[in-house]
Design a protein around this motif. Structure first.
Motif, short mmCIF file in Angstrom:
data_model
loop_
_atom_site.label_atom_id
_atom_site.label_comp_id
_atom_site.label_asym_id
_atom_site.label_seq_id
_atom_site.Cartn_x
_atom_site.Cartn_y
_atom_site.Cartn_z
N ILE A 91 39.49 -15.21 28.16
CA ILE A 91 38.91 -15.08 26.81
C ILE A 91 37.72 -14.13 26.79
O ILE A 91 37.38 -13.60 25.74
N ASN A 92 37.10 -13.91 27.96
CA ASN A 92 35.95 -13.01 28.01
C ASN A 92 36.31 -11.60 28.44
O ASN A 92 35.44 -10.75 28.55
N ASP A 93 37.60 -11.34 28.69
CA ASP A 93 38.04 -9.98 28.96
C ASP A 93 37.84 -9.13 27.72
O ASP A 93 37.82 -9.64 26.60
N ILE A 94 37.73 -7.83 27.94
CA ILE A 94 37.54 -6.91 26.82
C ILE A 94 38.73 -6.92 25.88
O ILE A 94 38.59 -6.96 24.68
N GLU A 95 39.91 -6.91 26.43
CA GLU A 95 41.12 -6.90 25.61
C GLU A 95 42.10 -7.93 26.17
O GLU A 95 42.32 -7.98 27.37
N PRO A 96 42.67 -8.76 25.30
CA PRO A 96 43.62 -9.76 25.81
C PRO A 96 44.85 -9.08 26.41
O PRO A 96 45.26 -8.02 25.94
N PRO A 97 45.43 -9.70 27.44
CA PRO A 97 46.64 -9.11 28.01
C PRO A 97 47.77 -9.12 26.99
O PRO A 97 47.81 -9.97 26.11
N LYS A 98 48.68 -8.16 27.13
CA LYS A 98 49.80 -8.05 26.19
C LYS A 98 51.10 -8.02 26.97
O LYS A 98 51.13 -7.60 28.13
N VAL A 99 52.15 -8.42 26.31
CA VAL A 99 53.48 -8.36 26.90
C VAL A 99 54.34 -7.46 26.01
O VAL A 99 54.21 -7.48 24.79
N GLN A 100 55.15 -6.64 26.65
CA GLN A 100 56.04 -5.75 25.89
C GLN A 100 57.28 -6.53 25.49
O GLN A 100 57.90 -7.19 26.32
N CYS A 101 57.65 -6.45 24.22
CA CYS A 101 58.80 -7.17 23.69
C CYS A 101 59.77 -6.19 23.02
O CYS A 101 59.37 -5.10 22.60
N VAL A 102 61.01 -6.61 22.93
CA VAL A 102 62.03 -5.82 22.25
C VAL A 102 62.69 -6.73 21.21
O VAL A 102 63.15 -7.82 21.53
N CYS A 103 62.72 -6.27 19.97
CA CYS A 103 63.36 -7.03 18.90
C CYS A 103 64.87 -7.09 19.19
O CYS A 103 65.51 -6.04 19.36
N PRO A 104 65.44 -8.30 19.23
CA PRO A 104 66.87 -8.41 19.54
C PRO A 104 67.77 -7.87 18.42
O PRO A 104 68.93 -7.53 18.67
N ASP A 105 67.24 -7.77 17.22
CA ASP A 105 68.04 -7.29 16.09
C ASP A 105 68.03 -5.76 15.96
O ASP A 105 69.08 -5.13 15.88
N CYS A 106 66.81 -5.17 15.97
CA CYS A 106 66.72 -3.73 15.71
C CYS A 106 66.43 -2.90 16.96
O CYS A 106 66.51 -1.69 16.93
N GLY A 107 66.06 -3.56 18.06
CA GLY A 107 65.78 -2.84 19.29
C GLY A 107 64.39 -2.22 19.35
O GLY A 107 64.07 -1.53 20.32
N LYS A 108 63.56 -2.45 18.33
CA LYS A 108 62.22 -1.88 18.33
C LYS A 108 61.38 -2.51 19.44
O LYS A 108 61.39 -3.71 19.65
N VAL A 109 60.62 -1.68 20.16
CA VAL A 109 59.74 -2.13 21.24
C VAL A 109 58.33 -2.27 20.68
O VAL A 109 57.84 -1.39 19.97
N PHE A 110 57.68 -3.39 20.98
CA PHE A 110 56.32 -3.63 20.50
C PHE A 110 55.59 -4.51 21.51
O PHE A 110 56.21 -5.09 22.41
N GLN A 111 54.26 -4.58 21.39
CA GLN A 111 53.45 -5.40 22.28
C GLN A 111 52.86 -6.58 21.52
O GLN A 111 52.44 -6.43 20.37
N VAL A 112 52.80 -7.70 22.19
CA VAL A 112 52.28 -8.94 21.60
C VAL A 112 51.17 -9.47 22.54
O VAL A 112 51.41 -9.60 23.74
N PRO A 113 49.99 -9.78 21.98
CA PRO A 113 48.93 -10.36 22.83
C PRO A 113 49.37 -11.74 23.33
O PRO A 113 49.99 -12.50 22.60
N ILE A 114 49.03 -12.03 24.57
CA ILE A 114 49.36 -13.33 25.15
C ILE A 114 48.20 -14.27 24.93
O ILE A 114 47.06 -13.94 25.23
N ASN A 115 48.47 -15.45 24.39
CA ASN A 115 47.45 -16.48 24.19
C ASN A 115 47.69 -17.57 25.22
O ASN A 115 48.57 -18.39 25.07
N PHE A 116 46.88 -17.60 26.28
CA PHE A 116 47.05 -18.57 27.36
C PHE A 116 46.42 -19.91 27.02
O PHE A 116 46.52 -20.84 27.80
N THR A 117 45.77 -20.00 25.88
CA THR A 117 45.11 -21.26 25.55
C THR A 117 45.99 -22.17 24.70
O THR A 117 45.58 -23.25 24.36
N GLU A 118 47.19 -21.75 24.35
CA GLU A 118 48.10 -22.57 23.57
C GLU A 118 49.43 -22.67 24.27
O GLU A 118 49.87 -21.73 24.94
N GLU A 119 50.10 -23.82 24.11
CA GLU A 119 51.44 -23.97 24.67
C GLU A 119 52.43 -23.19 23.85
O GLU A 119 52.26 -22.97 22.67
N GLY A 120 53.54 -22.84 24.50
CA GLY A 120 54.63 -22.18 23.76
C GLY A 120 54.55 -20.74 23.93
O GLY A 120 55.09 -19.83 23.70
#
Length: 120
Positions: A91-120
């Motif tokens: 939480i004290n890092d400058i930028e939260p880590p991100k994971v690269q994702c691919v939309c299963p429908d359109c194939g678009k690649v995007f990044q999503v921040p990872i929230n390690f403080t919540e389940e799921g």
């Protein structure tokens, strides 16, 4: 900007009556927190205590406990201490880590921040 983060300890703090307390809150650290922790007499005599002193500053609540202090942090299971150390770093890092994702429908690649403080 979010400055307070909820958490759930993997094992939980066990109080004197045997009650288990898992939920809590941690706030972002300030420069003052880090300076204060390094000036703590326990840290000056034992540098390994720095983690305990720092977490005692930024963990603002553990459910059902009147206050969070170094003694409470010392009594955590090692799995819970490791969890809080990891959370502090993330939480004290400058930028939260991100994971690269691919939309299963359109194939678009995007990044999503990872929230390690919540389940799921």
């Amino acid at each position: 900007m979010e400055t307070i983060f909820d958490f759930e300890l993997p094992r939980g703090y066990v109080d004197n009556e045997g009650g288990v307390h898992k939920r809590g809150k941690m706030r972002l650290a300030t420069a003052r927190d880090e300076i204060s922790a390094t000036r703590d007499p326990r840290v000056l005599s034992n540098p390994s205590y720095l983690t305990i002193a720092l977490l005692a500053e930024v963990v603002t609540e553990i459910e059902g406990m009147p206050a969070v202090n170094g003694t409470l942090i010392e009594r955590l299971f090692t799995a819970d201490l490791a969890f809080l150390q990891d959370m502090y770093q993330r939480i004290n890092d400058i930028e939260p880590p991100k994971v690269q994702c691919v939309c299963p429908d359109c194939g678009k690649v995007f990044q999503v921040p990872i929230n390690f403080t919540e389940e799921g």
